[in-house]
Design a protein around this motif. Structure first.
Motif, mmCIF file in Angstrom:
data_model
loop_
_atom_site.group_PDB
_atom_site.id
_atom_site.type_symbol
_atom_site.label_atom_id
_atom_site.label_comp_id
_atom_site.label_asym_id
_atom_site.label_seq_id
_atom_site.Cartn_x
_atom_site.Cartn_y
_atom_site.Cartn_z
ATOM 1 N N ASP A 11 0.878 -1.209 0.000
ATOM 2 C CA ASP A 11 0.000 0.000 0.000
ATOM 3 C C ASP A 11 0.896 1.233 0.000
ATOM 4 O O ASP A 11 1.903 1.266 0.693
ATOM 5 N N ASP A 13 -0.063 4.022 1.139
ATOM 6 C CA ASP A 13 -0.424 4.843 2.301
ATOM 7 C C ASP A 13 0.344 4.350 3.524
ATOM 8 O O ASP A 13 0.243 3.184 3.926
ATOM 9 N N SER A 15 0.099 5.020 6.705
ATOM 10 C CA SER A 15 -0.603 4.634 7.934
ATOM 11 C C SER A 15 -1.068 3.168 7.856
ATOM 12 O O SER A 15 -1.109 2.474 8.858
ATOM 13 N N VAL A 16 -1.410 2.767 6.634
ATOM 14 C CA VAL A 16 -1.785 1.355 6.457
ATOM 15 C C VAL A 16 -0.572 0.464 6.687
ATOM 16 O O VAL A 16 -0.655 -0.560 7.360
ATOM 17 N N SER A 19 -0.027 0.385 10.448
ATOM 18 C CA SER A 19 -1.017 -0.218 11.356
ATOM 19 C C SER A 19 -1.334 -1.694 11.021
ATOM 20 O O SER A 19 -1.467 -2.520 11.918
ATOM 21 N N LEU A 20 -1.458 -1.985 9.739
ATOM 22 C CA LEU A 20 -1.964 -3.322 9.364
ATOM 23 C C LEU A 20 -1.012 -4.479 9.759
ATOM 24 O O LEU A 20 -1.475 -5.496 10.318
ATOM 25 N N ALA A 84 -9.546 2.614 -0.755
ATOM 26 C CA ALA A 84 -10.258 3.724 -0.092
ATOM 27 C C ALA A 84 -11.338 4.292 -1.015
ATOM 28 O O ALA A 84 -12.153 5.089 -0.586
ATOM 29 N N HIS A 85 -11.270 3.917 -2.302
ATOM 30 C CA HIS A 85 -12.296 4.373 -3.240
ATOM 31 C C HIS A 85 -13.500 3.473 -3.127
ATOM 32 O O HIS A 85 -13.397 2.285 -3.358
ATOM 33 N N VAL A 86 -14.626 4.094 -2.771
ATOM 34 C CA VAL A 86 -15.831 3.271 -2.637
ATOM 35 C C VAL A 86 -16.483 3.165 -4.001
ATOM 36 O O VAL A 86 -17.089 4.104 -4.494
ATOM 37 N N LYS A 105 -11.899 0.374 2.530
ATOM 38 C CA LYS A 105 -11.421 1.058 3.718
ATOM 39 C C LYS A 105 -12.523 2.003 4.195
ATOM 40 O O LYS A 105 -13.155 2.642 3.349
ATOM 41 N N PRO A 106 -12.781 2.142 5.461
ATOM 42 C CA PRO A 106 -12.145 1.366 6.532
ATOM 43 C C PRO A 106 -12.896 0.043 6.751
ATOM 44 O O PRO A 106 -14.115 0.026 6.661
ATOM 45 N N PHE A 107 -12.156 -0.982 6.977
ATOM 46 C CA PHE A 107 -12.801 -2.304 7.153
ATOM 47 C C PHE A 107 -12.598 -2.761 8.604
ATOM 48 O O PHE A 107 -11.685 -2.318 9.293
ATOM 49 N N GLU A 109 -12.069 -5.518 11.790
ATOM 50 C CA GLU A 109 -11.156 -6.615 12.155
ATOM 51 C C GLU A 109 -11.737 -7.965 11.700
ATOM 52 O O GLU A 109 -11.038 -8.804 11.133
ATOM 53 N N LEU A 113 -10.307 -10.685 9.106
ATOM 54 C CA LEU A 113 -10.020 -12.067 9.525
ATOM 55 C C LEU A 113 -10.711 -13.076 8.606
ATOM 56 O O LEU A 113 -10.101 -14.054 8.183
ATOM 57 N N ASN B 619 -5.698 0.448 13.834
ATOM 58 C CA ASN B 619 -4.892 0.706 15.023
ATOM 59 C C ASN B 619 -5.683 0.422 16.283
ATOM 60 O O ASN B 619 -5.144 -0.117 17.263
ATOM 61 N N ARG B 643 -0.936 6.327 17.044
ATOM 62 C CA ARG B 643 -1.218 6.355 15.600
ATOM 63 C C ARG B 643 -2.709 6.638 15.347
ATOM 64 O O ARG B 643 -3.069 7.307 14.400
ATOM 65 N N ARG B 646 -3.179 10.239 15.546
ATOM 66 C CA ARG B 646 -2.579 10.908 14.383
ATOM 67 C C ARG B 646 -3.514 10.809 13.181
ATOM 68 O O ARG B 646 -3.774 11.792 12.495
#
Lengths: 123, 848
Positions: A11, A13, A15-16, A19-20, A84-86, A105-107, A109, A113, B619, B643, B646
């Motif tokens: 990705d 991005d 932040s992805v 975090s992911l 992120a594009h719907v 996104k956003p999906f 947990e 899974l 996050n 995060r 942020r």
């Protein structure tokens, strides 16, 4: 020690990418993040990756481009697309082309899974 | 006392007496004579002392005595004078008559007188009266003639002088260019001078036979008789104007004055009557009065036809037996039109008007055509207008002469013709020519004035209509006297009564309270500096409604050199209101444009928001899992929570930017860093560009100065240009979809932003229309983006333009001046509505 399955994240991005992998590890997977398709292809993770979490639109090679490239290279890696594009029309097309799942996104947990479980069943 | 008589009558019988006489005639003899007898002496002395030359003669005329005075006067001695000797002293011219008289006196024996010039001792002749008286004896026989010669020279001279004066008087009276008559107190004619006789055409005897008032016009007779009667009764002088008949039957005006001559007792001896010919003067005065009346009519704005008619009548009353017409030249100069002809037959005029202005159409048409006088003295012999049979037509109406004269304008252009007709053949005299010149001039003034008036009235009507239509009035203001003049429309605008003169106070009372100070300031400054100015202000009406006015005022000087302003004031209320309405409309449109952009960015915005949201959820999940682990991974949880925050901020930033760009708010002025504004726009639209596979290459210049303006408006323009560029490359697959956005300093202390695409480029015929509202090449666009963009840039005193690239695609650029501190503090109008591009848009909005 059980060998954990490697999940690769591609990705652009940041932040992805931050975090992911952490969440995937919490799930009990091994995780690697790449900022572009080119970087992933150049890495030595391609062969070990049990599931690829792939962003659709990225500068340069897009997610579907990478999917085609992997097919060309005969690397059968289950792919979960994220975007992120719907755009509802995108999902059936990608599934038809062999994707395991397409998450917008956003999906949650749970959704992630379920998709991973499906992907690993495939593999 | 002829020599013949004297010689024949001399005889011896008278010897002794002659001796005495001789002695007496001589001083020495006289002295001897005195000595002889005292009585004789006494007598001699008396005779010598008499104031005359004394002599005696015998009955036959022979002089036998002369006194001393004779000798002293003539210088002749008694001896030299004795007998016929005295004749040598008589003037030779008088002598024959004197001797003849003397002979007849002697023959008659009667006392008589004679006159003759007598030579003085110094040779000078003087007139003397010779008086003779016979001396008779008792039997009645003449014994002697006594004579006294008296010097009458002075009397004679005086009388001659009197006679001369009398003759002179007579010749003067005869020569007087006036009628002079003398009448007895009873009114009988006593004397008439030569002029009277010539005027009346009669001798004095014939005149005496005529009745007193035989030559006076019957209409004037009653007045004259009444006056004459009164004067005879009272003896008061009289003074009257009457017409008197001339020998040829023509009556002429005379000013008659009569005065009585009285004797010492106060009785009237005779009436002197003086008649002065005032006919020419009266005529001239009448003409002058008539001309004055005509000019008064012209000045008074009487109708042209009325004035021309009066003009014709005046000439007709001045020239006996004439008929006049005025014809006007039609506007195109090809036809004669009706002017005035009060005394000519209507059929005659009807057959003249409408005739083509040519040489052979008739005298008036010829006059108008040639612009020169045409005289036809005898229409029976006239051949010039045979082609149009004009003469027979005129003759059928009883006209035999026509004098036609052009009426010319001050510039020499023919306005019409003035014609005089006669029933008999007539040739104009010099006085007629003067009359014609005089009245064609008056006619010219009349016609020109009428034409000018008509033009002026038309022009005034146009002006009034134009003022009314444009809601514009004109005014003047003298700064010294404060006298104000308003056109009717100004009164209308202010809702004031035009019949009440406008004053500064009245004007001030109409001002909107909030504008009084500002208008007063303009007025006070205008009193001093004499400069042109413009001012916007409001006026408040009786019903408290407000009008917006715009005045443009020009400074000048009146004829006294006083500072005076002339101006136009326009009611711009409707424009203001529609501007305000348009402004609102425009603002709504601008918002629609922004919202349209928002629609185009929906996906991009979703992406921008979903991206951080995705991070947040991921996050948060990780964080929960780390905390739920045994032992909990506190450090990991803290990291993921950080995060989360942020990414939450990141999402918040996106929302803030979106709200700024798409919220509806009024224009504001601030200092804007164009690079930063551009970066924000790029951030918002990046994913959209990416989705369109556009490769964006920002080239934002270093050290770019800030500009003054409305940040959001400028960003709207940048966004619009970026999206347009992206759209333009939507169908491009054979080359990179490269988009360059560049900022740089521009010449003239300006900043330029350029957006270059590699898209389809510009259609040549579409370039001009690009910036028009509702012009679009897109199926889903409204076509207001570029129009609004241009008006925004122009409201920043900048310029927005498009140009094709050397290669594929087009480049859109705008250039705006960098901000200055004054722009920041002043009330800077950034309303895009005030710019030309917007006016185009307004036009289109009005007439979609």
């Amino acid at each position: 020690m059980v060998m954990r399955s490697l999940i690769s994240v591609v990705d652009d991005d940041e932040s992805v990418r931050e975090s992911l992998p952490d969440l995937l590890r919490e799930f009990g997977f091994s995780a690697e993040a790449f900022s572009s398709a080119e970087e992933f292809l150049a890495s030595d993770c391609v062969g070990q990756t049990k599931c690829l979490i792939l962003d659709i639109s990225m500068p340069g090679m897009s997610g579907p481009d990478l999917q085609r490239e992997l097919t060309v290279r005969r690397k059968r890696i289950p792919i979960v697309f994220i975007t992120a594009h719907v755009d509802a029309a995108v999902r059936p097309r990608l599934l038809a082309q062999g994707a395991v799942e397409c998450l917008f996104k956003p999906f949650s947990e749970t959704a992630l899974l379920n998709a991973l479980n499906a992907a690993l069943r495939v593999s | 006392m002829s020599g013949t008589l004297g010689q024949g009558s001399a005889g011896d019988r008278h010897q002794g007496r002659i001796d005495i006489a001789r002695r007496a005639a001589h001083p020495s003899v006289m002295r001897d004579f005195h000595k002889r007898t005292g009585t004789e002496d006494e007598l001699i002395r008396v005779v010598d002392a008499l104031p005359g030359l004394v002599w005696t003669a015998l009955p036959d005329g022979h002089v036998d005595f002369l006194n001393q005075r004779w000798c002293e006067y003539t210088g002749l001695s008694v001896d030299e004078s004795y007998g016929q000797g005295w004749q040598t002293a008589i003037h030779c011219e008088d002598l024959p008559e004197l001797l003849g008289r003397w002979r007849s006196i002697l023959a008659s024996g009667e006392p008589r007188e004679m006159e003759a010039r007598l030579r003085r001792f110094d040779g000078e002749y003087r007139w003397f009266l010779f008086r003779t008286n016979p001396l008779v004896d008792l039997s009645g026989q003449i014994v002697k003639w006594c004579g006294v010669n008296t010097d009458i020279e002075d009397r004679k001279r005086a009388k001659e002088a009197v006679n001369g004066v009398d003759r002179l008087f007579r010749s003067v009276v005869d020569g007087l260019p006036a009628l002079v008559t003398l009448r007895t107190p009873a009114g009988d004619l006593e004397f008439a001078n030569r002029h009277v006789l010539e005027y009346v055409g009669a001798t004095i005897e014939e005149l005496k036979q005529l009745p007193t008032t035989g030559t006076v016009h019957p209409d004037d007779l009653p007045n004259l008789l009444a006056l004459w009667k009164g004067s005879v009764e009272t003896g008061h002088p009289y003074d009257i104007e009457v017409r008197r008949r001339r020998a040829d039957g023509v009556y002429r005006w005379f000013h008659m004055r009569g005065s009585p001559l009285r004797d010492t007792d106060g009785h009237i001896v005779i009436w002197y009557l003086l008649g002065t010919d005032v006919d020419d003067r009266n005529r001239a005065e009448n003409l002058l009065a008539g001309e004055k009346r005509l000019l008064e009519m012209v000045a008074g704005g009487d109708s042209m036809s009325g004035i021309l008619e009066a003009l014709c009548q005046l000439v007709e009353s001045t020239v006996t037996g004439c008929y006049c017409s005025v014809l006007l030249l039609g506007p195109d100069g090809t036809r004669l039109e009706r002017g005035a002809a009060p005394s000519l037959p209507p059929n005659f005029i009807a057959s003249i008007i409408g005739r083509p202005v040519k040489v052979d159409s008739g005298p008036c048409a010829m006059t108008a055509y040639l612009n020169e006088q045409v005289i036809a003295t005898d229409l029976t012999a006239e051949t010039r207008w045979a082609a149009s049979d004009w003469c027979s037509m005129a003759l059928a109406h009883g006209l035999q002469a026509c004098w036609s004269t052009p009426i010319s304008s001050t510039t020499g252009k023919v306005l019409g013709t003035f014609a005089i007709y006669f029933a008999q053949p007539r040739t104009p005299m010099p006085q007629h020519q003067i009359l014609i010149d005089q009245f064609t001039h008056v006619a010219s003034i009349t016609i020109e004035r009428a034409q000018t008036d008509a033009a002026l009235k038309r022009s005034e009507a146009f002006l009034a209509e134009a003022q009314h239509l444009s809601s514009t009035g004109s005014f003047s203001w003298n700064t010294v006297t404060d006298k104000i003049t308003w056109s009717e429309e100004v009164y209308h605008i202010y809702g004031l009564d035009p019949t009440v003169p406008i004053t500064m106070e009245r004007f001030g009372s109409r001002l909107h309270p909030d504008d009084v100070a500002h208008v007063s300031e303009h007025i006070n400054r205008a009193r001093g500096d004499g400069r042109d100015f413009e001012v916007d202000y409001r006026t408040q009406m009786d019903d408290h409604s407000v009008k917006y006015l715009h005045a443009v005022v020009h400074a000048g000087r009146d004829q006294d050199g006083q500072l005076e302003y002339f101006g136009a004031v326009q009611d711009v209320t409707e424009r203001r209101l529609s501007e305000q309405a348009l402004s609102k409309l425009r603002s709504d449109l601008a918002h629609i444009a922004r919202v349209t952009s928002l629609g185009a960015l929906t996906a991009s915005i979703a992406h921008e928001v979903n991206q951080p949201l995705s991070g947040i959820i991921t996050n948060a999940s990780t964080c929960l899992r780390m905390l739920a682990a045994d032992p909990p991974n506190i450090d990991g949880a803290r990291e993921t929570a950080r995060r989360t925050i942020r990414d939450g901020n990141r999402a918040s930033d996106v929302i803030t930017r979106l709200r700024a760009l798409f919220s509806k708010k009024d224009a504001s002025t601030e200092s804007v860093d164009l690079n930063e504004a551009t970066r924000e726009v790029i951030a918002l639209s990046l994913s959209e560009l990416q989705r369109n596979q556009v490769i964006l290459r920002p080239e934002l210049g270093d050290d770019l100065p800030p500009v003054t303006g409305d940040r959001v408006q400028l960003q709207q323009v940048i966004l619009n240009l970026l999206l347009n560029a992206s759209d333009a490359m939507g169908g491009v697959n054979d080359r990179p979809r490269q988009l360059i956005i560049k900022t740089e300093r521009d010449e003239g202390d300006r900043v330029r932003l350029t957006v270059q695409d590699a898209g389809v480029g510009l259609e040549p015929q579409g370039v001009d229309k690009l910036f028009e509202a509702f012009y679009t090449t897109k199926s889903d666009g409204m076509g207001i983006g570029l129009s609004i963009s241009r008006s925004i840039i122009e409201s920043h005193h900048g310029r927005l333009w498009a140009a094709p690239n050397d290669g594929p695609g087009a480049t859109f650029s705008f250039s705006i001046p960098r901000g200055s501190p004054s722009d920041m503090t002043g009330v800077h109008n950034l309303d895009p509505l005030q710019t030309p591009a917007v006016k185009d848009a307004q036009r289109i909005v009005r007439n979609p």
